[in-house]
Motif scaffolding. Structure first.
Motif, PDB file in Angstrom:
ATOM      1  N   GLY A  44      39.295   1.892  65.959  1.00  0.00           N
ATOM      2  CA  GLY A  44      39.360   0.513  65.467  1.00  0.00           C
ATOM      3  C   GLY A  44      38.352   0.299  64.358  1.00  0.00           C
ATOM      4  O   GLY A  44      37.267   0.897  64.371  1.00  0.00           O
ATOM      5  N   ILE A  45      38.712  -0.550  63.415  1.00  0.00           N
ATOM      6  CA  ILE A  45      37.767  -0.905  62.341  1.00  0.00           C
ATOM      7  C   ILE A  45      37.861  -2.398  62.051  1.00  0.00           C
ATOM      8  O   ILE A  45      38.952  -2.977  62.081  1.00  0.00           O
ATOM      9  N   GLN A  46      36.713  -2.998  61.799  1.00  0.00           N
ATOM     10  CA  GLN A  46      36.644  -4.402  61.412  1.00  0.00           C
ATOM     11  C   GLN A  46      35.824  -4.485  60.121  1.00  0.00           C
ATOM     12  O   GLN A  46      34.654  -4.103  60.095  1.00  0.00           O
ATOM     13  N   VAL A  47      36.449  -4.966  59.067  1.00  0.00           N
ATOM     14  CA  VAL A  47      35.771  -5.082  57.777  1.00  0.00           C
ATOM     15  C   VAL A  47      35.042  -6.426  57.735  1.00  0.00           C
ATOM     16  O   VAL A  47      35.619  -7.458  58.067  1.00  0.00           O
ATOM     17  N   LEU A  48      33.780  -6.385  57.354  1.00  0.00           N
ATOM     18  CA  LEU A  48      32.951  -7.595  57.444  1.00  0.00           C
ATOM     19  C   LEU A  48      32.529  -8.151  56.078  1.00  0.00           C
ATOM     20  O   LEU A  48      31.792  -9.122  56.010  1.00  0.00           O
ATOM     21  N   ASP A  49      32.941  -7.522  54.994  1.00  0.00           N
ATOM     22  CA  ASP A  49      32.566  -8.091  53.680  1.00  0.00           C
ATOM     23  C   ASP A  49      33.786  -8.255  52.805  1.00  0.00           C
ATOM     24  O   ASP A  49      34.901  -7.990  53.223  1.00  0.00           O
ATOM     25  N   ASN A 101      28.185   3.639  57.004  1.00  0.00           N
ATOM     26  CA  ASN A 101      27.642   2.283  56.855  1.00  0.00           C
ATOM     27  C   ASN A 101      28.000   1.308  57.968  1.00  0.00           C
ATOM     28  O   ASN A 101      27.830   0.100  57.819  1.00  0.00           O
ATOM     29  N   ALA A 102      28.500   1.810  59.083  1.00  0.00           N
ATOM     30  CA  ALA A 102      28.887   0.896  60.169  1.00  0.00           C
ATOM     31  C   ALA A 102      27.676   0.133  60.698  1.00  0.00           C
ATOM     32  O   ALA A 102      26.639   0.739  60.972  1.00  0.00           O
ATOM     33  N   VAL A 103      27.816  -1.189  60.823  1.00  0.00           N
ATOM     34  CA  VAL A 103      26.705  -1.983  61.364  1.00  0.00           C
ATOM     35  C   VAL A 103      26.601  -1.778  62.873  1.00  0.00           C
ATOM     36  O   VAL A 103      25.528  -1.878  63.464  1.00  0.00           O
ATOM     37  N   GLU A 104      27.756  -1.484  63.511  1.00  0.00           N
ATOM     38  CA  GLU A 104      27.775  -1.195  64.942  1.00  0.00           C
ATOM     39  C   GLU A 104      28.915  -0.237  65.236  1.00  0.00           C
ATOM     40  O   GLU A 104      29.927  -0.231  64.533  1.00  0.00           O
ATOM     41  N   ARG A 105      28.723   0.538  66.309  1.00  0.00           N
ATOM     42  CA  ARG A 105      29.789   1.441  66.763  1.00  0.00           C
ATOM     43  C   ARG A 105      29.986   1.247  68.253  1.00  0.00           C
ATOM     44  O   ARG A 105      29.013   1.142  69.000  1.00  0.00           O
ATOM     45  N   TYR A 106      31.236   1.218  68.666  1.00  0.00           N
ATOM     46  CA  TYR A 106      31.538   1.038  70.090  1.00  0.00           C
ATOM     47  C   TYR A 106      32.410   2.190  70.566  1.00  0.00           C
ATOM     48  O   TYR A 106      33.242   2.697  69.819  1.00  0.00           O
ATOM     49  N   PHE A 107      32.202   2.560  71.826  1.00  0.00           N
ATOM     50  CA  PHE A 107      32.945   3.693  72.389  1.00  0.00           C
ATOM     51  C   PHE A 107      33.340   3.335  73.814  1.00  0.00           C
ATOM     52  O   PHE A 107      32.538   2.794  74.569  1.00  0.00           O
ATOM     53  N   GLY A 108      34.573   3.614  74.184  1.00  0.00           N
ATOM     54  CA  GLY A 108      34.948   3.310  75.569  1.00  0.00           C
ATOM     55  C   GLY A 108      36.359   3.724  75.914  1.00  0.00           C
ATOM     56  O   GLY A 108      37.078   4.315  75.105  1.00  0.00           O
ATOM     57  N   ALA A 110      38.829   0.895  55.191  1.00  0.00           N
ATOM     58  CA  ALA A 110      37.468   0.454  54.857  1.00  0.00           C
ATOM     59  C   ALA A 110      37.339   0.235  53.354  1.00  0.00           C
ATOM     60  O   ALA A 110      36.627  -0.659  52.895  1.00  0.00           O
ATOM     61  N   GLY A 111      38.081   1.042  52.589  1.00  0.00           N
ATOM     62  CA  GLY A 111      38.070   0.897  51.126  1.00  0.00           C
ATOM     63  C   GLY A 111      36.662   0.944  50.578  1.00  0.00           C
ATOM     64  O   GLY A 111      35.860   1.813  50.917  1.00  0.00           O
ATOM     65  N   SER A 112      36.322  -0.065  49.755  1.00  0.00           N
ATOM     66  CA  SER A 112      34.989  -0.077  49.147  1.00  0.00           C
ATOM     67  C   SER A 112      34.011  -0.912  49.969  1.00  0.00           C
ATOM     68  O   SER A 112      32.902  -1.203  49.530  1.00  0.00           O
ATOM     69  N   SER A 113      34.430  -1.305  51.161  1.00  0.00           N
ATOM     70  CA  SER A 113      33.580  -2.129  52.016  1.00  0.00           C
ATOM     71  C   SER A 113      32.255  -1.434  52.341  1.00  0.00           C
ATOM     72  O   SER A 113      32.210  -0.240  52.578  1.00  0.00           O
ATOM     73  N   LYS A 114      31.195  -2.230  52.330  1.00  0.00           N
ATOM     74  CA  LYS A 114      29.867  -1.685  52.634  1.00  0.00           C
ATOM     75  C   LYS A 114      29.416  -2.117  54.034  1.00  0.00           C
ATOM     76  O   LYS A 114      28.342  -1.775  54.496  1.00  0.00           O
ATOM     77  N   LYS A 115      30.249  -2.919  54.702  1.00  0.00           N
ATOM     78  CA  LYS A 115      29.831  -3.473  55.996  1.00  0.00           C
ATOM     79  C   LYS A 115      31.040  -3.545  56.922  1.00  0.00           C
ATOM     80  O   LYS A 115      32.027  -4.217  56.614  1.00  0.00           O
ATOM     81  N   TYR A 116      30.959  -2.832  58.033  1.00  0.00           N
ATOM     82  CA  TYR A 116      32.091  -2.821  58.961  1.00  0.00           C
ATOM     83  C   TYR A 116      31.626  -2.380  60.340  1.00  0.00           C
ATOM     84  O   TYR A 116      30.555  -1.797  60.502  1.00  0.00           O
ATOM     85  N   ARG A 117      32.452  -2.705  61.331  1.00  0.00           N
ATOM     86  CA  ARG A 117      32.235  -2.205  62.692  1.00  0.00           C
ATOM     87  C   ARG A 117      33.289  -1.158  62.975  1.00  0.00           C
ATOM     88  O   ARG A 117      34.429  -1.288  62.538  1.00  0.00           O
ATOM     89  N   LEU A 118      32.906  -0.159  63.777  1.00  0.00           N
ATOM     90  CA  LEU A 118      33.842   0.898  64.158  1.00  0.00           C
ATOM     91  C   LEU A 118      33.899   1.024  65.673  1.00  0.00           C
ATOM     92  O   LEU A 118      32.930   0.719  66.360  1.00  0.00           O
ATOM     93  N   ALA A 119      35.037   1.486  66.160  1.00  0.00           N
ATOM     94  CA  ALA A 119      35.171   1.691  67.600  1.00  0.00           C
ATOM     95  C   ALA A 119      36.134   2.837  67.868  1.00  0.00           C
ATOM     96  O   ALA A 119      37.102   3.034  67.128  1.00  0.00           O
ATOM     97  N   VAL A 120      35.848   3.586  68.916  1.00  0.00           N
ATOM     98  CA  VAL A 120      36.772   4.630  69.373  1.00  0.00           C
ATOM     99  C   VAL A 120      37.075   4.340  70.837  1.00  0.00           C
ATOM    100  O   VAL A 120      36.168   4.085  71.627  1.00  0.00           O
ATOM    101  N   ALA A 121      38.361   4.345  71.176  1.00  0.00           N
ATOM    102  CA  ALA A 121      38.761   4.091  72.568  1.00  0.00           C
ATOM    103  C   ALA A 121      39.752   5.167  72.995  1.00  0.00           C
ATOM    104  O   ALA A 121      40.535   5.660  72.182  1.00  0.00           O
ATOM    105  N   HIS A 122      39.719   5.518  74.279  1.00  0.00           N
ATOM    106  CA  HIS A 122      40.606   6.601  74.717  1.00  0.00           C
ATOM    107  C   HIS A 122      41.097   6.368  76.133  1.00  0.00           C
ATOM    108  O   HIS A 122      40.589   5.502  76.859  1.00  0.00           O
ATOM    109  N   ALA A 123      42.094   7.163  76.525  1.00  0.00           N
ATOM    110  CA  ALA A 123      42.570   7.190  77.914  1.00  0.00           C
ATOM    111  C   ALA A 123      42.644   8.647  78.327  1.00  0.00           C
ATOM    112  O   ALA A 123      43.516   9.383  77.867  1.00  0.00           O
ATOM    113  N   GLY A 124      41.689   9.084  79.111  1.00  0.00           N
ATOM    114  CA  GLY A 124      41.681  10.467  79.579  1.00  0.00           C
ATOM    115  C   GLY A 124      41.561  11.496  78.471  1.00  0.00           C
ATOM    116  O   GLY A 124      42.106  12.587  78.558  1.00  0.00           O
ATOM    117  N   ALA A 125      40.846  11.145  77.403  1.00  0.00           N
ATOM    118  CA  ALA A 125      40.665  12.087  76.282  1.00  0.00           C
ATOM    119  C   ALA A 125      39.233  11.982  75.755  1.00  0.00           C
ATOM    120  O   ALA A 125      38.990  11.884  74.560  1.00  0.00           O
TER     121      ALA A 125
END
Length: 285
Positions: A280-285, A255-262, A223-238
């Motif tokens: 997972g992370i997606q940097v948007l700026d 500062n995540a604009v959205e978070r996803y879980f699944g 993420a570094g100095s990014s101020k805008k990003y999406r985050l996600a956590v994914a698992h298999a039986g955990a």
């Protein structure tokens, strides 16, 4: 969607959350999970729990969608009134899906189709489909969206831990991850995809707890100095570990604009085994 004529299609290995797909009309192209007795359609008639329940006695094989399934998917999109398609696939370094979709797209009449090789797997591929939806909704032209997505491929990253390297090895997906780590010294590698979209070891820690803590550090670094990003956590039986990971992530990167879980798709569980935990992370700026 504001830009009705552009459809988004993602393969099931991209793990775009189901509720997101439904809310944004994202089409899914399923991979296949193959047991000796029958073939299943990823996420349609088989779940991750089903695959885990049959492990370790039985490890199925997986395969990419065949040409007929891909054409049927294009037909459905065309029938729904779309004119252009952005197809998002897991890394060509890990699966033949990208090449297969591209090949079928070349000869398909009536749709303009762009196929994105995300160079990623699971939710880090899925985040790029989510980004595609956002760009379509912003009203950008088709060619500009395609260009933006290509330019941003390396702004997406997944860091994942597996309970054992056995399944990656058996599935031939071990890539540049050296198997000795996991077995010899109780070292838990943290795995990601490199610039060719092949698995490699980013770091290794002794024991799972330290390994998960290290994953958080790696996400923060990315993420570094990014101020805008999406985050996600994914698992298999955990699930519990994954929920704890999401809580820590939220504190660490507020500062995540959205978070996803699944959960990850059944086809991916085949190659990772139970106990996978990915961020997972997606940097948007």
């Amino acid at each position: 969607m504001t830009n009705k004529k552009i459809a988004i299609l993602a393969d099931s290995g991209s793990d775009v959350p189901q509720d997101f797909c439904e809310a944004h009309d994202v089409f899914t192209l399923p991979l296949k999970v193959i047991y000796p007795d029958r073939e299943y359609t990823d996420k349609v008639d088989i779940t991750s729990e089903d695959v885990i329940a049959r492990m370790p006695q039985e490890i199925p094989k997986t395969s990419l969608p065949d040409g007929a399934s891909i054409v049927a998917c294009f037909d459905e999109i065309k029938a729904a009134g779309y004119e252009q398609v952005i197809a998002v696939t897991i890394s060509s370094g890990l699966s033949g899906t990208f090449n297969m979709v591209r090949m079928m797209a070349k000869d398909y009449d009536g749709l303009e189709i762009f196929v994105l090789d995300t160079k990623n797997i699971g939710i880090a591929s899925g985040l790029q489909a989510i980004r595609a939806v956002e760009l379509v909704d912003s009203g950008l032209e088709f060619s500009a969206i395609c260009q933006t997505l290509e330019n941003e491929v390396f702004k997406n990253k997944v860091f994942f831990n597996v309970a054992t390297l056995e399944y990656l090895q058996k599935g031939g997906r071990i890539g540049l991850v050296i198997a000795i780590f996991g077995t010899a010294l109780k070292l838990n590698p943290i795995i990601s995809c490199n610039e060719e979209g092949v698995y490699y070891t980013v770091a290794k820690s002794r024991g799972r707890k330290k390994s998960l803590a290290k994953s958080l550090e790696l996400v923060k670094d990315f993420a570094g100095s990014s101020k805008k990003y999406r985050l996600a956590v994914a698992h298999a039986g955990a699930k519990e570990e994954a929920q704890a990971m999401m809580e820590r992530l939220t504190t660490l990167l507020p500062n995540a604009v959205e978070r996803y879980f699944g959960e990850i798709s059944p086809a991916l569980v085949v190659h990772t085994g139970p106990g996978l935990l990915g961020v997972g992370i997606q940097v948007l700026d």
